[in-house]
Write an enzyme that holds these catalytic residues in place. Structure first.
Site, PDB file in Angstrom:
ATOM      1  CG  ASP A  33     183.240  74.412  66.219  1.00  0.00           C
ATOM      2  OD1 ASP A  33     184.311  74.168  65.637  1.00  0.00           O
ATOM      3  OD2 ASP A  33     182.194  74.738  65.633  1.00  0.00           O
TER       4      ASP A  33
ATOM      5  CE  LYS B  12     189.662  73.403  62.241  1.00  0.00           C
ATOM      6  NZ  LYS B  12     188.204  73.461  62.463  1.00  0.00           N
TER       7      LYS B  12
ATOM      8  CG  ASP C 217     180.844  71.411  58.391  1.00  0.00           C
ATOM      9  OD1 ASP C 217     180.636  72.612  58.138  1.00  0.00           O
ATOM     10  OD2 ASP C 217     181.595  71.029  59.307  1.00  0.00           O
TER      11      ASP C 217
ATOM     12  CD  GLU D 262     185.477  70.759  62.454  1.00  0.00           C
ATOM     13  OE1 GLU D 262     185.108  70.852  61.275  1.00  0.00           O
ATOM     14  OE2 GLU D 262     186.472  71.347  62.901  1.00  0.00           O
TER      15      GLU D 262
END
Lengths: 626, 107
Positions: A25, A87, A210, A188
């Protein structure tokens, strides 16, 4: 001697042939690595027993760097060489990032830099987000190899569902740079569903909620007999747990009538705000005590009720994307069988309660929301590495925005509609617009709008060597193929001659989550306007084509027309040309109709002429149908 | 004689089987493969075959096929941690020689 692990029945490996695979992850704030050992997916800890590696890299000099907590601690003392949240820059150009003054980094805007990806100037030289991410991945790879006692055959790396082709490609590049073989990129939320779906043998329709540190994603998944399909995704790229910290921070400023704090005090209070937020998950109240650089004392008690109140609209903001995702998936709230919670921020009781109330059921929280994505990725990696038998597992993801090509008049023709499951391939035939046209430009676009100018350009290439034919006779087959990682290849082939051209779309820079959200919203808001724009463009194309055809015919077959007819046709052409100038589709349509009408007898005459030409000098027997 | 587990190993096996959700116990055996002759086989057991030898150790069922037993008779399985790595260690009294890593052996 070596330490052995228990295998699934019949799946024992030969010595030194262990197929070690991990799930990673690669998060904005923290990264984790997990693997399946003795039949169980487990997160691998470092020597200090910590599972989470802060996604922070600090460059010390040309050779040395540090990754993780140590780098994170030094963030304030060396901000320009300490890269966090990298990211957000993956697969991005400078133009995509927007307001760069929000970041302490020295961005390099070099037009000659490779593939439009932004770079950061550090003490170790220019570093791309791919290189920075690779450093994080390397640490995780080393940790995994030390924990598993061997070299990895590969890794499954998770990416947000909204990541576009460029961002996915950048993630793959980072893994390769870190010496990892990428078995697959996995969305994800899909990874989270795998962690829950298999562990609990669940079937049905699921929502994955999420709420991470800085982003919010919602996905609707269908699980049945081990088959996962992503039906729809939505989200808000600027909403996360950090916003809840910020609300507490603002509450502190208000309570203590503070303003214009120096950066170190802002950081101090934010840190305390975060601690208070975490404490309020378990306790009714949290005490916040801090001494500011001015010597002033901050000492407040925040209770749950107040925290819920000041953060209520943040919680509410997550519900709108939920409704949109359900609508995209054509589902009602009652259709959802279960809700999976991912991301540390979903520990907050008010979030769990709001989500529970929205769906009318208690969300699943029995797996650690910080680890669930890595755990699911590990299960997938274990499977792809060939350590499981007899289970045919399909994993279907969707593309977030429609993919298509530009057609005449600047219109977007969608080949693959958004939310199509991947991998997928679709083909459509197109033709030439002009007589004798030998090349065709293929412009690949992404977006929901009707006009090219409102969509995102992904790539352009040309199909050359089309044999000269009359307009409309060539058959050009354009095939779009999206692989399991969401990467697009486009092939174009002229069916008569077999000439081909192809392109792999690795767009130099793609769309941000916010942009995707904006584009989706706009497509809804502008639906009617788009329809009218399309109608107008279509009439304009038809008008231009007609004028050209009529004028060509008038040159070729002038003798078939009387001076009177000629004048009439010319008049109508002028009218159509005038109508072309106005932006009125109906008006243009009428003018085209009128021009068609006055040319009917001319067209008839031409037809007669060409038939008699074809038949003259031929014996009736030659014309017999054989 | 038969084979056995240390208490630590048995605790881990029970935990693994519970989390896996199914399994009768562990199947332990040898195969003729590897760089030094024989290699251990360590798998979850979902089905019993007719000629399986069964042993009980700290509440865990251990299954061994009769052909494997002579090579591992008297063996004890332990669960150990070495640095970040953890897993099962085979203490096999029949081993005369093993390869550097111990994944394969000769009797």
């Amino acid at each position: 001697m070596a330490l052995l692990q228990i295998s699934e029945p019949g799946m024992s490996t030969a010595p030194h042939q262990h197929r070690l695979a991990v799930g990673i992850d690669l998060g904005t704030t923290n990264s984790l690595v997990a693997t399946v050992r003795n039949g169980i997916s487990t997160v691998l800890n470092d020597e200090q027993g910590r599972a989470m590696l802060p996604s922070v890299v600090r460059y010390l000099d040309a050779e040395e760097l540090m990754v993780g907590e140590a780098a994170q601690r030094s963030q304030s003392e060396d901000p320009t060489n300490t890269i966090s949240s990298v990211k957000r820059f993956m697969g991005r150009g400078l133009a995509d990032i927007g307001d760069i003054s929000r970041f302490p980094y020295r961005f390099i805007d070099d037009p000659n830099a490779k593939v439009g990806q932004v770079q950061l100037r550090t003490v170790a030289g220019a570093k791309s987000p791919v290189e920075v991410s690779a450093e994080i991945l390397k640490v995780l790879r080393v940790r995994a190899e030390a924990s598993l006692g061997g070299e990895l055959v590969g890794a499954v790396i998770t990416v947000p569902a909204y990541f576009d082709d460029a961002q996915r490609q950048a993630t793959k590049d980072a893994a390769r740079l870190a010496g990892l073989n990428v078995l697959r990129l996995l969305n994800e939320p899909t990874a989270a569903a795998i962690a829950y779906g298999l562990d609990n043998a669940a079937e049905g329709l699921y929502a994955v909620y999420d709420l991470g540190g800085g982003t919010f994603d919602i996905s609707i998944l269908r699980l049945s007999r081990g088959v996962f399909e992503v039906l729809a995704t939505n989200g808000d790229s600027a909403l996360g747990g950090d916003d809840f910290d910020h609300r507490i921070f603002c509450w502190l400023l208000e309570k203590n009538t503070l303003s214009a704090l120096p950066p170190q005090d802002i950081r101090l209070l934010l840190t305390h705000a975060r601690a208070a937020k975490e404490q309020l998950t378990e306790h009714d109240e949290a005490r916040i005590t801090a001494v500011l650089s001015t010597g002033a004392l901050v000492d407040n008690v925040l209770n749950q009720a107040t925290f819920y109140e000041i953060s209520q609209n943040l919680v509410q903001r997550t519900l709108q994307p939920l409704r949109r995702a359900l609508r995209d998936a054509a589902l009602k709230i009652a259709d959802i069988n279960g809700v999976v919670m991912v991301g540390g921020a979903t520990r907050m009781p008010q979030v769990q309660r709001a989500v529970g109330e929205f769906f009318g059921q208690t969300p699943l929280t029995n797996l650690d929301p910080d680890k669930v994505v890595a755990l699911g990725a590990a299960i997938q990696a274990n499977l792809l590495a060939g350590n499981r038998s007899g289970e045919d597992w399909l994993l279907l993801d969707v593309i977030p925005l429609s993919l298509g090509i530009e057609t005449m008049g600047g219109l977007a023709e969608k080949l693959i509609p958004r939310n199509s499951t991947i991998p997928t391939a679709r083909a459509q035939e197109f033709t030439t617009y002009k007589d004798g046209q030998t090349a065709m430009s293929i412009h690949v676009v992404q977006g929901e709008r009707e006009l090219i100018s409102d969509c995102r350009s992904l790539a352009k290439f040309e199909l050359r060597g089309i044999p000269a034919m009359v307009a409309g006779a060539a058959r050009i087959r354009v095939t779009f193929q999206v692989d399991a990682d969401g990467l697009l290849s486009v092939f174009a082939r002229e069916m008569g001659s077999g000439v081909e051209a192809t392109i792999e779309v690795k767009p130099s820079y793609g769309l941000s989550d916010a942009e995707i959200t904006r584009m989706l919203q706009e497509s809804g808001q502008h639906a009617r306007q788009d329809m009218q724009a399309r109608a107008l463009r279509e009439q304009q194309i038809e008008a231009r084509q007609l004028i050209e055809a009529v004028q060509n015919a008038m040159v070729q077959d002038a003798e078939l027309l009387s001076a009177e007819q000629c004048k009439q046709i010319d008049e109508q052409i002028t009218l159509v040309q005038a109508a072309l100038e106005q932006q009125d589709a109906m008006h243009l349509k009428r003018a085209i109709g009128a021009l068609n009408e006055v040319t009917v007898s001319f067209a008839q005459a031409r037809m007669d002429k060409s038939v008699s030409h074809a038949l003259s000098g031929k014996n009736i027997s030659d014309l017999e149908v054989k | 004689m038969g084979i056995s587990l240390t208490e630590a190993a048995a605790k881990h096996v029970q935990n693994f089987i519970a989390k896996r959700g199914k399994g009768l116990g562990l199947r332990i055996g040898v195969r003729t493969t590897g760089c030094s002759g024989m290699a251990y086989k360590l798998e979850f057991a979902d089905a019993l075959s007719d000629d399986d030898m069964q042993f009980q150790s700290h509440g865990v069922t251990l299954l061994v096929d009769p052909k494997s037993l002579p090579y591992i008779d008297g063996m004890e399985l332990d669960f150990q941690r070495e640095g970040l790595n953890e897993g099962f260690k085979f203490n096999n009294p029949n081993v005369k020689n093993e390869c550097g890593c111990g994944e394969s052996f000769q009797v």
